[in-house]
Design a protein around this motif. Structure first.
Motif, PDB file in Angstrom:
ATOM      1  N   TYR A  53     -26.800  20.630  17.517  1.00 13.84           N
ATOM      2  CA  TYR A  53     -27.881  20.538  16.534  1.00 13.84           C
ATOM      3  C   TYR A  53     -29.231  20.312  17.196  1.00 13.84           C
ATOM      4  O   TYR A  53     -29.331  19.720  18.266  1.00 13.84           O
ATOM      5  CB  TYR A  53     -27.568  19.426  15.532  1.00 13.84           C
ATOM      6  N   LYS A  54     -30.284  20.761  16.503  1.00 11.49           N
ATOM      7  CA  LYS A  54     -31.641  20.601  17.003  1.00 11.49           C
ATOM      8  C   LYS A  54     -32.030  19.126  16.988  1.00 11.49           C
ATOM      9  O   LYS A  54     -31.720  18.408  16.038  1.00 11.49           O
ATOM     10  CB  LYS A  54     -32.617  21.394  16.126  1.00 11.49           C
ATOM     11  N   LYS A  55     -32.720  18.694  18.018  1.00 11.89           N
ATOM     12  CA  LYS A  55     -33.176  17.303  18.079  1.00 11.89           C
ATOM     13  C   LYS A  55     -34.244  17.036  17.031  1.00 11.89           C
ATOM     14  O   LYS A  55     -34.306  15.960  16.455  1.00 11.89           O
ATOM     15  CB  LYS A  55     -33.703  16.983  19.476  1.00 11.89           C
ATOM     16  N   THR A  56     -35.082  18.029  16.773  1.00 10.49           N
ATOM     17  CA  THR A  56     -36.164  17.858  15.799  1.00 10.49           C
ATOM     18  C   THR A  56     -35.707  18.055  14.362  1.00 10.49           C
ATOM     19  O   THR A  56     -36.398  17.659  13.439  1.00 10.49           O
ATOM     20  CB  THR A  56     -37.310  18.844  16.092  1.00 10.49           C
ATOM     21  N   ALA A  57     -34.544  18.691  14.188  1.00  9.84           N
ATOM     22  CA  ALA A  57     -33.992  18.921  12.842  1.00  9.84           C
ATOM     23  C   ALA A  57     -32.471  18.773  12.935  1.00  9.84           C
ATOM     24  O   ALA A  57     -31.753  19.761  13.056  1.00  9.84           O
ATOM     25  CB  ALA A  57     -34.373  20.302  12.336  1.00  9.84           C
ATOM     26  N   PRO A  58     -31.972  17.528  12.907  1.00 15.08           N
ATOM     27  CA  PRO A  58     -30.547  17.271  13.134  1.00 15.08           C
ATOM     28  C   PRO A  58     -29.581  17.941  12.153  1.00 15.08           C
ATOM     29  O   PRO A  58     -28.387  17.964  12.388  1.00 15.08           O
ATOM     30  CB  PRO A  58     -30.434  15.749  13.011  1.00 15.08           C
ATOM     31  N   ASP A  59     -30.089  18.521  11.079  1.00 12.39           N
ATOM     32  CA  ASP A  59     -29.225  19.215  10.129  1.00 12.39           C
ATOM     33  C   ASP A  59     -29.164  20.719  10.396  1.00 12.39           C
ATOM     34  O   ASP A  59     -28.450  21.447   9.722  1.00 12.39           O
ATOM     35  CB  ASP A  59     -29.686  18.958   8.695  1.00 12.39           C
ATOM     36  N   LYS A  60     -29.902  21.205  11.404  1.00  9.13           N
ATOM     37  CA  LYS A  60     -29.926  22.638  11.729  1.00  9.13           C
ATOM     38  C   LYS A  60     -29.298  22.875  13.100  1.00  9.13           C
ATOM     39  O   LYS A  60     -29.574  22.173  14.064  1.00  9.13           O
ATOM     40  CB  LYS A  60     -31.355  23.161  11.717  1.00  9.13           C
ATOM     41  N   ILE A  61     -28.467  23.912  13.153  1.00 11.11           N
ATOM     42  CA  ILE A  61     -27.791  24.258  14.408  1.00 11.11           C
ATOM     43  C   ILE A  61     -28.768  24.944  15.355  1.00 11.11           C
ATOM     44  O   ILE A  61     -29.459  25.881  14.972  1.00 11.11           O
ATOM     45  CB  ILE A  61     -26.574  25.158  14.135  1.00 11.11           C
ATOM     46  N   SER A  62     -28.794  24.462  16.580  1.00 12.35           N
ATOM     47  CA  SER A  62     -29.608  25.073  17.625  1.00 12.35           C
ATOM     48  C   SER A  62     -28.828  26.214  18.296  1.00 12.35           C
ATOM     49  O   SER A  62     -29.353  27.297  18.503  1.00 12.35           O
ATOM     50  CB  SER A  62     -29.988  24.021  18.666  1.00 12.35           C
ATOM     51  N   TYR A  63     -27.575  25.936  18.642  1.00  9.25           N
ATOM     52  CA  TYR A  63     -26.683  26.940  19.214  1.00  9.25           C
ATOM     53  C   TYR A  63     -25.251  26.429  19.084  1.00  9.25           C
ATOM     54  O   TYR A  63     -25.016  25.271  18.729  1.00  9.25           O
ATOM     55  CB  TYR A  63     -27.017  27.249  20.678  1.00  9.25           C
ATOM     56  N   CYS A  64     -24.295  27.292  19.359  1.00  8.20           N
ATOM     57  CA  CYS A  64     -22.879  26.925  19.306  1.00  8.20           C
ATOM     58  C   CYS A  64     -22.241  27.184  20.665  1.00  8.20           C
ATOM     59  O   CYS A  64     -22.545  28.181  21.324  1.00  8.20           O
ATOM     60  CB  CYS A  64     -22.147  27.730  18.236  1.00  8.20           C
ATOM     61  N   LEU A  65     -21.377  26.276  21.046  1.00  2.00           N
ATOM     62  CA  LEU A  65     -20.674  26.347  22.327  1.00  2.00           C
ATOM     63  C   LEU A  65     -19.208  26.691  22.053  1.00  2.00           C
ATOM     64  O   LEU A  65     -18.547  25.992  21.291  1.00  2.00           O
ATOM     65  CB  LEU A  65     -20.793  24.996  23.023  1.00  2.00           C
ATOM     66  N   HIS A  66     -18.738  27.768  22.639  1.00  2.00           N
ATOM     67  CA  HIS A  66     -17.365  28.231  22.454  1.00  2.00           C
ATOM     68  C   HIS A  66     -16.619  28.126  23.789  1.00  2.00           C
ATOM     69  O   HIS A  66     -17.135  28.591  24.810  1.00  2.00           O
ATOM     70  CB  HIS A  66     -17.327  29.712  22.044  1.00  2.00           C
ATOM     71  N   ALA A  67     -15.440  27.552  23.778  1.00  2.00           N
ATOM     72  CA  ALA A  67     -14.587  27.607  24.962  1.00  2.00           C
ATOM     73  C   ALA A  67     -14.203  29.069  25.181  1.00  2.00           C
ATOM     74  O   ALA A  67     -13.964  29.808  24.226  1.00  2.00           O
ATOM     75  CB  ALA A  67     -13.343  26.754  24.769  1.00  2.00           C
ATOM     76  N   ALA A  68     -14.148  29.483  26.436  1.00  2.00           N
ATOM     77  CA  ALA A  68     -13.876  30.889  26.742  1.00  2.00           C
ATOM     78  C   ALA A  68     -13.058  31.002  28.024  1.00  2.00           C
ATOM     79  O   ALA A  68     -12.922  30.038  28.779  1.00  2.00           O
ATOM     80  CB  ALA A  68     -15.197  31.649  26.893  1.00  2.00           C
ATOM     81  N   LEU A  69     -12.509  32.194  28.232  1.00  2.00           N
ATOM     82  CA  LEU A  69     -11.716  32.473  29.428  1.00  2.00           C
ATOM     83  C   LEU A  69     -12.051  33.845  29.990  1.00  2.00           C
ATOM     84  O   LEU A  69     -12.177  34.815  29.249  1.00  2.00           O
ATOM     85  CB  LEU A  69     -10.222  32.497  29.100  1.00  2.00           C
ATOM     86  N   GLU A  70     -12.164  33.886  31.290  1.00  2.00           N
ATOM     87  CA  GLU A  70     -12.135  35.143  32.031  1.00  2.00           C
ATOM     88  C   GLU A  70     -10.741  35.211  32.637  1.00  2.00           C
ATOM     89  O   GLU A  70     -10.134  34.175  32.899  1.00  2.00           O
ATOM     90  CB  GLU A  70     -13.165  35.141  33.155  1.00  2.00           C
TER      91      GLU A  70
END
Length: 108
Positions: A53-70
């Motif tokens: 979440y955004k630090k300036t707007a804690p209710d809005k997503i800044s980005y999403c982190l997905h576990a991944a594999l190569e």
């Protein structure tokens, strides 16, 4: 080799997406974009999808982190092995690649 790669992608298709550009599979987001974790066979919990979440707007997503594999299939002395390399994938809304994908570290 193509058969092994397709079988691997098919095996995880219920929970993961294929990213053709990066040649990785990554954990699909939850329907409500809430964090998701799984428990491994050893009992350890792994976070596989995390909205940040955004630090300036804690209710809005800044980005999403997905576990991944190569992965890479290797023929060693006539036996086939699958080398797995854990990494991350970043999206801005759970679905579309983050605009900062190329600037973020990908290794776990």
């Amino acid at each position: 080799m193509q058969l092994l790669n397709n079988a691997f992608r098919s095996d995880v298709a219920a929970d993961c997406e294929w990213h053709g550009g990066r040649k990785i599979i990554y954990w699909r987001p939850t329907a409500d974009l809430s964090a998701q974790s799984i428990r491994s066979v050893s009992g350890r919990t792994w976070q596989v999808f995390t909205p940040k979440y955004k630090k300036t707007a804690p209710d809005k997503i800044s980005y999403c982190l997905h576990a991944a594999l190569e992965w890479q299939f290797l023929d060693i002395d006539g036996e086939w092995f699958c080398a797995l390399v854990p990494t991350y994938h970043y999206t801005h809304d759970g679905y579309c690649d983050s605009l900062y994908l190329s600037e973020t570290p990908h290794d776990i």
